[in-house]
Design a protein around this motif. Sequence first.
Motif, PDB file in Angstrom:
ATOM      1  N   VAL A  23       0.849  -1.201   0.000  1.00  0.00           N
ATOM      2  CA  VAL A  23       0.000   0.000   0.000  1.00  0.00           C
ATOM      3  C   VAL A  23       0.887   1.255   0.000  1.00  0.00           C
ATOM      4  CG1 VAL A  23      -1.699   1.310   1.340  1.00  0.00           C
ATOM      5  CG2 VAL A  23      -1.922  -1.181   1.134  1.00  0.00           C
ATOM      6  N   ILE A  24       1.939   1.219   0.804  1.00  0.00           N
ATOM      7  CA  ILE A  24       2.861   2.358   0.859  1.00  0.00           C
ATOM      8  C   ILE A  24       3.542   2.556  -0.510  1.00  0.00           C
ATOM      9  CG2 ILE A  24       4.954   3.273   1.965  1.00  0.00           C
ATOM     10  CD1 ILE A  24       4.058   1.840   4.559  1.00  0.00           C
ATOM     11  N   LEU A  25       3.891   1.458  -1.157  1.00  0.00           N
ATOM     12  CA  LEU A  25       4.506   1.565  -2.496  1.00  0.00           C
ATOM     13  C   LEU A  25       3.574   2.279  -3.466  1.00  0.00           C
ATOM     14  CD1 LEU A  25       6.079  -1.976  -3.169  1.00  0.00           C
ATOM     15  CD2 LEU A  25       7.288   0.129  -2.543  1.00  0.00           C
ATOM     16  N   ARG A  26       2.303   1.893  -3.452  1.00  0.00           N
ATOM     17  CA  ARG A  26       1.330   2.534  -4.359  1.00  0.00           C
ATOM     18  C   ARG A  26       1.190   4.011  -4.020  1.00  0.00           C
ATOM     19  NH1 ARG A  26       0.451  -0.339  -9.008  1.00  0.00           N
ATOM     20  NH2 ARG A  26       0.282  -2.518  -8.422  1.00  0.00           N
ATOM     21  N   TYR A  27       1.193   4.304  -2.729  1.00  0.00           N
ATOM     22  CA  TYR A  27       1.081   5.711  -2.319  1.00  0.00           C
ATOM     23  C   TYR A  27       2.269   6.511  -2.857  1.00  0.00           C
ATOM     24  CZ  TYR A  27       1.300  10.012   0.213  1.00  0.00           C
ATOM     25  OH  TYR A  27       1.406  11.344   0.489  1.00  0.00           O
ATOM     26  N   VAL A  28       3.458   6.002  -2.636  1.00  0.00           N
ATOM     27  CA  VAL A  28       4.665   6.713  -3.075  1.00  0.00           C
ATOM     28  C   VAL A  28       4.641   6.883  -4.594  1.00  0.00           C
ATOM     29  CG1 VAL A  28       7.192   6.524  -3.272  1.00  0.00           C
ATOM     30  CG2 VAL A  28       6.082   6.036  -1.084  1.00  0.00           C
ATOM     31  N   GLU A  29       4.231   5.821  -5.286  1.00  0.00           N
ATOM     32  CA  GLU A  29       4.169   5.883  -6.746  1.00  0.00           C
ATOM     33  C   GLU A  29       3.179   6.954  -7.210  1.00  0.00           C
ATOM     34  OE1 GLU A  29       6.027   4.792  -8.928  1.00  0.00           O
ATOM     35  OE2 GLU A  29       4.965   4.368 -10.780  1.00  0.00           O
ATOM     36  N   GLU A  30       2.055   7.048  -6.533  1.00  0.00           N
ATOM     37  CA  GLU A  30       1.014   7.988  -6.962  1.00  0.00           C
ATOM     38  C   GLU A  30       1.239   9.405  -6.443  1.00  0.00           C
ATOM     39  OE1 GLU A  30      -2.538   5.806  -5.872  1.00  0.00           O
ATOM     40  OE2 GLU A  30      -2.044   4.270  -7.365  1.00  0.00           O
ATOM     41  N   ALA A  31       1.894   9.520  -5.305  1.00  0.00           N
ATOM     42  CA  ALA A  31       2.116  10.856  -4.735  1.00  0.00           C
ATOM     43  C   ALA A  31       3.292  11.575  -5.406  1.00  0.00           C
ATOM     44  CB  ALA A  31       2.357  10.744  -3.230  1.00  0.00           C
ATOM     45  N   TYR A  32       4.264  10.790  -5.883  1.00  0.00           N
ATOM     46  CA  TYR A  32       5.436  11.391  -6.528  1.00  0.00           C
ATOM     47  C   TYR A  32       5.465  10.902  -7.972  1.00  0.00           C
ATOM     48  CZ  TYR A  32       6.731  11.941  -1.597  1.00  0.00           C
ATOM     49  OH  TYR A  32       6.727  12.238  -0.256  1.00  0.00           O
TER      50      TYR A  32
END
Length: 264
Positions: A72-81
């Motif tokens: 979930v954190i990976l997806r967040y980082v991918e989508e936020a940056y």
Amino acid sequence: MSKPIIYHIPVCPFSQRVEILLELKGLRGAVEFRVVDITKPRDPHILELSRGTTALPIMDLGGGRVLKESLVILRYVEEAYRELQIARSDAYERGVERLLIDRAGDFTMAGYLMVMNRDRERIGEKREALLGHYAWLDDFLRHHNPDGTFLFERYGLADLVYTPMFMRFWFLDYYEGFDLPVDPAFARVRRWRDACIAHPAAQQVSYEEIVKLYYDYAAGLGNGALGPGRSRSSFAFDPDWRARPMPPKDKYDRIASDEELGLV
Ligand code: GAZ
């Protein structure tokens, strides 16, 4: 706005996934990593952030916004940056990427059950189970990218999800004498595995560090638990792993003492 904070265990494969993704994006400095010692009682502030669960990493975005679960954190980082995208952009390719990522949990579990096993009678069964996963991976990669190295032409999201597990499985090499058989049946997955391990963005841990810190897993003890006659976990930060000797390999016969492991 202050930087997001990731609370993590330095040798944890799940937080290494996030470190690799940030490294690939050139954003390692955009997030502050705070180290948590799992051999000590958890800081109440962190427990409050995670709302009672103890597994790390967790990502504190500020303002009461907290995410957990490495995928979930990976997806967040991918989508936020979004400046440099690492996940696939084509919808079908995203699906293929997810099919591979969805198997990572079972693959991880098979290697983990193998290193935790202390019953000689069950060595063969653990080995077969893990090889079954490698065979599946080999077939999947051959189907989707027969002549390539990674799942797609460059190192991406699915590759980085597996990389920390390939590195943790150095503990299988050391304690179980297990490596992928040199056999054409595993040639495709071996090429992938070796290239993932060698990737410049994934050099956060070393063979020696994994072998020393995970001694307790090889002795059948999970996450910071202590065995008979032991007062310190192999995951302890102090003494530093670099100052400790390589652990004994005879895990099927006995559990080494704190002294032998260089923990006191
Ligand atoms: N599903 C979570 C995620 O983020 O993806 C899992 C996180 C997790 O298990 N974190 C561990 C933790 O915080 C540290 S890393 N434990 C402390 C606690 O109090 O819960 C390695 C494995 C494995 C399981 C764990 C680990 C490991 O196989 O290194 O195999 C290599 C723990 C199942």
